[in-house]
Design an enzyme around this catalytic site. Structure first.
Site, short mmCIF file in Angstrom:
data_model
loop_
_atom_site.label_atom_id
_atom_site.label_comp_id
_atom_site.label_asym_id
_atom_site.label_seq_id
_atom_site.Cartn_x
_atom_site.Cartn_y
_atom_site.Cartn_z
N GLU A 191 -7.12 8.50 -7.64
CA GLU A 191 -5.91 8.56 -6.83
C GLU A 191 -4.88 7.58 -7.40
O GLU A 191 -5.17 6.40 -7.56
CB GLU A 191 -6.29 8.14 -5.40
N GLU B 87 -10.51 7.57 7.46
CA GLU B 87 -9.65 8.55 6.80
C GLU B 87 -9.19 7.89 5.51
O GLU B 87 -8.39 6.96 5.55
CB GLU B 87 -8.49 8.91 7.74
P1 NAI Z 1 -5.93 -0.78 1.79
O1 NAI Z 1 -7.05 0.09 2.12
O2 NAI Z 1 -6.22 -2.08 1.14
O3 NAI Z 1 -5.10 -1.12 3.12
C1 NAI Z 1 -5.04 -0.30 4.27
C2 NAI Z 1 -5.12 -1.19 5.50
O4 NAI Z 1 -6.37 -1.88 5.53
C3 NAI Z 1 -4.06 -2.26 5.56
O5 NAI Z 1 -3.67 -2.43 6.91
C4 NAI Z 1 -4.80 -3.50 5.07
O6 NAI Z 1 -4.25 -4.69 5.54
C5 NAI Z 1 -6.18 -3.28 5.65
N1 NAI Z 1 -7.26 -3.92 4.93
C6 NAI Z 1 -7.31 -4.28 3.62
N2 NAI Z 1 -8.50 -4.85 3.34
C7 NAI Z 1 -9.21 -4.83 4.48
C8 NAI Z 1 -10.53 -5.25 4.83
N3 NAI Z 1 -11.36 -5.78 3.95
N4 NAI Z 1 -10.95 -5.07 6.10
C9 NAI Z 1 -10.15 -4.50 7.00
N5 NAI Z 1 -8.90 -4.10 6.74
C10 NAI Z 1 -8.43 -4.24 5.49
O7 NAI Z 1 -4.92 0.00 0.96
P2 NAI Z 1 -3.77 -0.64 0.05
O8 NAI Z 1 -4.19 -1.81 -0.73
O9 NAI Z 1 -2.64 -0.84 0.93
O10 NAI Z 1 -3.58 0.53 -0.97
C11 NAI Z 1 -4.47 0.64 -2.06
C12 NAI Z 1 -4.72 2.06 -2.39
O11 NAI Z 1 -5.37 2.70 -1.28
C13 NAI Z 1 -3.49 2.88 -2.60
O12 NAI Z 1 -2.99 2.77 -3.88
C14 NAI Z 1 -4.03 4.25 -2.31
O13 NAI Z 1 -4.70 4.74 -3.43
C15 NAI Z 1 -5.01 4.02 -1.20
N6 NAI Z 1 -4.44 4.29 0.12
C16 NAI Z 1 -4.80 5.41 0.79
C17 NAI Z 1 -4.22 5.69 2.00
C18 NAI Z 1 -4.56 6.89 2.76
O14 NAI Z 1 -3.74 7.33 3.58
N7 NAI Z 1 -5.73 7.45 2.63
C19 NAI Z 1 -3.22 4.84 2.58
C20 NAI Z 1 -2.96 3.65 1.83
C21 NAI Z 1 -3.56 3.41 0.66
#
Ligand code: NAI
Length: 776
Positions: free
Chosen positions: A392, A263
């Site tokens: 985004e 998602e």
């Molecule tokens: P992210 O995708 O990096 O983090 C989400 C989760 O994934 C966190 O628990 C993080 O620790 C984990 N994660 C990060 N790198 C990973 C990897 N290589 N393998 C497995 N798990 C990993 O999102 P982040 O940096 O917190 O936010 C960056 C951008 O992502 C935001 O600015 C936004 O644009 C988007 N985002 C979208 C979301 C949604 O609900 N679709 C939620 C959060 C962020």
């Protein structure tokens, strides 16, 4: 200030929620947390700080999960899972019910902790996040209770690794954990590094609720910890977060056999037609983008306003923005809280500073408090292709453009690589219900925004990911067929050529089937097909990337098929069956000649039977009206996925071809089929059956050739929406890795020539949930 002053200004006074209970809970744990593994908290280790983004105050120190921690959590989950599944639905339901009750009992503690850790207004955590999280456990307590009766053919997957972001920490936890454990799985969940605290509190609640040790494990840490969890021996990864990380996870799990749901991000359109109730649409935007600082994956962050009302609407919007109250998230009067972290604040600033270009920026004249605050922002005058309209931002920044006609609105709305949600406002129900199905999104809100419920599916299409959470459809992703895994079926005995014969210059009889016509292969080469007894049976073209491109283009042009009725599609599938039946003996003889076996007649019969099955389903795989707590309708509609590329099984060449084609075509998809490499002539003979069965040009396309190369070509093609592998498992890795490019859906069944109808139909459809609240 006197009462008279207050009456004159009508200023809100501060109404802070008390943080005392949370502070004493944190103090009671010495503000240092280990992981929650096998029912207990481990000793705090090396880690990081979790701070209140509104004022920078330290909340607690949290541990970074090492490889040993992940191993321990997965081992605990593995050990606990069989016993948890064996408990039975009713006993599991009682535990989920206890979790729901405890979430309600401790709702204030959860809400305040969430607001302190995340920065969102207390009104949001108190009135939306925590009640919805409790609702999820109630709903899925019911699903656990009903599993044996309603899903007798489903079994748990095993251990699920779950990774969630920081924007809805507890709610995302509930969305992930409730369905997983309801179905008898155990979980290892990693919250986001910015917001781990409510997940840790949830660990404590699991102890109180009597969740058996090891069924729920919480490990904290950053992306590196997440990567370790992805690589661990789990049976499924469920991820919510950014598209970039989702793509990396798709690649990392390719070929591993791990189930995957993603998602991801969005840039959801918020369409306001000229006949809309403009004041309601303005208020909806406050919810959609500012109330939660725009940190919502489905935020209606891309405003599309019909030209005639654009100025009036923007004026109303600016006036409303001027009245938004920014400040301490614990204050109950606050509309806009803090962004989650200084890193996110810097990202949002950079986007606006670098991307506004010709756009006009409006920000109300408010004093920003100290901390991670960014003012509500509206940028008008952008063109649909501008960077800020496409990417985004994940902050309180609304970008706006205009459109003239409904058709143009749909075109601009869909002009994005994402497809998570869409909102549209119109008082004309005809217009609204005409536009909703045309939007590329998993969720559409009509005259409302950001409505969620456990009973309604949520999830995206395109680069917003795949899989649905919530409702019956969400359970499919936490279960597998209770029968032996599909890969257990042995290949039917057949004498495949040991090494494929070299390609020869084109034999004139070798054709592909593209766009309703037989076509020469681009390569100019063909391959001879011999019987095991050494008789030359014919030639097939050696397809290449260009042939795949042509086939996909033909399928693209046949988009009208997706708008036909199930009744029409049923008739055509019945007709294919009839025409195949008329030539049954010929097909059976050909199959026997190719394979050297004697099963041809049975295979043709089975293929006809399967065509009837999917002709039957064409007008019966219906949607649902979801019982959501709302005066209105949440309608789940089954839509076709689009263009599906399918690699057919190596043996049973006719039945395998039909098994891929029939469910896909029945649900309104167009297909590009790559038939059995060893026995391709069953497919080439099938061209004539298609030609005589009124199948519109481009709906079914067949490209013969080397399956591994053609599978990669299909999986990398940006206009292919899904790839199915019904062939041998060694193609799974190639397909899943290549599919990461545009995050297309994959369905790798292994050698299963007649996958269960339920799974095939689910693979052939996208569930779109259309919310239509009503009332005057
Ligand atoms: P992210 O995708 O990096 O983090 C989400 C989760 O994934 C966190 O628990 C993080 O620790 C984990 N994660 C990060 N790198 C990973 C990897 N290589 N393998 C497995 N798990 C990993 O999102 P982040 O940096 O917190 O936010 C960056 C951008 O992502 C935001 O600015 C936004 O644009 C988007 N985002 C979208 C979301 C949604 O609900 N679709 C939620 C959060 C962020």
């Amino acid at each position: 200030m006197t009462i008279r002053d207050i009456l004159e200004s009508m200023e809100y006074g501060p109404a802070p929620e008390s943080g005392a209970e949370v502070q004493s809970w944190l103090d009671g744990r010495a503000r240092a947390f280990g992981h929650f593994i096998a029912g207990t908290f481990t000793a705090p280790g090396e880690g990081f700080e979790s701070r209140n983004p509104a004022n920078g105050a330290l909340l607690a120190r949290v541990s970074q999960a090492s490889q040993a921690d992940i191993d321990a959590a997965v081992a605990a989950a593995r050990a606990a899972q069989p016993g948890w599944a064996a408990l039975g639905g009713h006993r599991r339901a009682r535990v989920l019910y206890a979790l729901a009750r405890l979430l309600q009992k401790h709702s204030r503690l959860f809400a305040v902790l969430e607001t302190l850790d995340n920065g969102k207004p207390i009104r949001e955590s108190r009135d939306i996040d925590i009640p919805l999280a409790a609702r999820h456990f109630y709903y899925h307590a019911g699903m656990a209770q009903l599993m044996e009766e309603e899903l007798p053919d489903r079994a748990p997957l095993g251990v699920c690794g779950q990774i969630i972001p920081w924007n809805f920490p507890l709610l995302m936890l509930a969305w992930k954990i409730a369905p997983a454990i309801a179905m008898g799985n155990s979980v290892v969940l990693k919250p986001a590094e910015y917001t781990p605290l409510t997940a840790l509190l949830f660990g404590q609640i699991c102890q109180e609720a009597g969740v058996p040790a090891g069924v729920v494990n919480i490990v904290t840490g950053d992306g590196a910890a997440g990567e370790r969890l992805v690589a661990a021996p789990v049976d499924k990864i469920a991820f919510t977060g950014s598209t970039a990380v989702g793509r990396a996870i798709r690649k990392a799990t390719a070929g591993s056999g791990k189930a995957l749901t993603l998602e991801l991000g969005g840039k959801s359109p918020y369409i306001v037609f000229e006949d809309a109730d403009l004041d309601s649409a303005v208020e909806g935007l406050v919810d959609a983008i500012w109330f939660n600082q725009g940190q919502v994956c489905c935020a209606g962050s891309r405003l599309l306003v019909q030209e005639g009302i654009a100025d009036r609407f923007h004026d109303k919007l600016r006036a409303r923005m001027d009245a938004l109250r920014l400040g301490d998230p614990l204050d109950k009067c606050i509309d806009v809280g803090a962004l989650v972290d200084p890193v996110q604040l810097a990202t949002v600033k950079r986007f606006v500073d670098e991307g506004a270009g010709a756009g006009e920026i409006y920000q109300p004249d408010v004093a920003l408090p100290e901390g991670c605050f960014y003012p509500p922002t509206l940028i008008t005058g952008l063109a649909p292709a501008d960077r800020l309209m496409q990417e985004e931002i994940f902050g309180p920044v609304l970008v706006s453009t205009t459109f003239r006609t409904p058709a143009e609105a749909v075109q601009i709305a869909n002009d994005t690589r994402y497809g998570l949600a869409a909102t549209l406002w119109s008082e004309n129900i005809n217009l609204a219900l005409d536009v909703a199905p045309k939007l590329a999104a998993g969720v559409v809100w009509v005259n409302a925004t950001n409505l969620f419920d456990a009973a309604a599916g949520f999830g995206g299409v395109r680069e917003s990911g795949f899989g649905r959470e919530g409702g019956w459809e969400g359970l499919l992703a936490y279960t597998r067929s209770a029968e032996a895994p599909a890969r257990a079926r042995p290949l039917a005995p057949f004498a495949a050529p040991e090494a494929p014969a070299p390609d020869d210059p084109l034999d004139r009889t070798a054709k592909m089937y593209v766009g309703g016509k037989q076509a020469r292969p681009d390569s100019g080469y063909s391959r001879a097909v011999w019987s095991p007894a050494g008789v030359l049976l014919g030639h097939v073209g050696s397809g290449n990337r260009k042939d795949i491109r042509n086939a996909v283009e033909a399928a693209h042009k046949a988009a009208g098929w997706s708008r036909t009725t199930g009744h029409l599609r049923a008739q055509i599938l019945f007709y294919i069956a009839e025409n195949l039946s008329a030539r049954a003996a010929e097909f059976a003889a050909r199959i026997d000649a190719m394979t050297g076996g004697s099963g041809g007649a049975g295979e043709v019969e089975a293929a006809i039977d399967l065509l009837f099955t999917h002709a039957a389903w064409a007008d019966k795989h219906d949607g649902a009206v979801k019982p959501v707590p709302l005066r209105g309708l949440a309608v789940a509609v089954n839509e076709p996925v689009g263009i599906i590329g399918a690699i057919c099984p190596p043996d049973r060449p006719l039945l395998g071809l039909v098994a891929a084609m029939a469910p896909a075509v029945a649900m309104g998809n167009r297909v590009v089929l790559v038939p059995s490499e060893a026995f391709p002539l069953a497919a080439t003979d099938f061209y004539q059956v298609l030609e005589t069965s009124d199948v519109p040009a481009g709906v079914v396309n067949i490209v013969t050739g080397a399956q591994d190369a053609l599978a990669a070509d299909l999986a990398t093609h940006l206009n292919v929406d899904a790839v199915w592998n019904l062939s041998t498992g060694d193609l799974d890795a190639t397909i899943e890795r290549a599919a990461a490019g545009n995050l297309k859906r994959t369905w790798c069944t292994g050698i299963g020539d007649t996958p269960a109808s339920r799974e095939a139909l689910a693979a052939a459809t996208e569930v779109k949930t259309i919310w239509v609240p009503y009332g005057v």
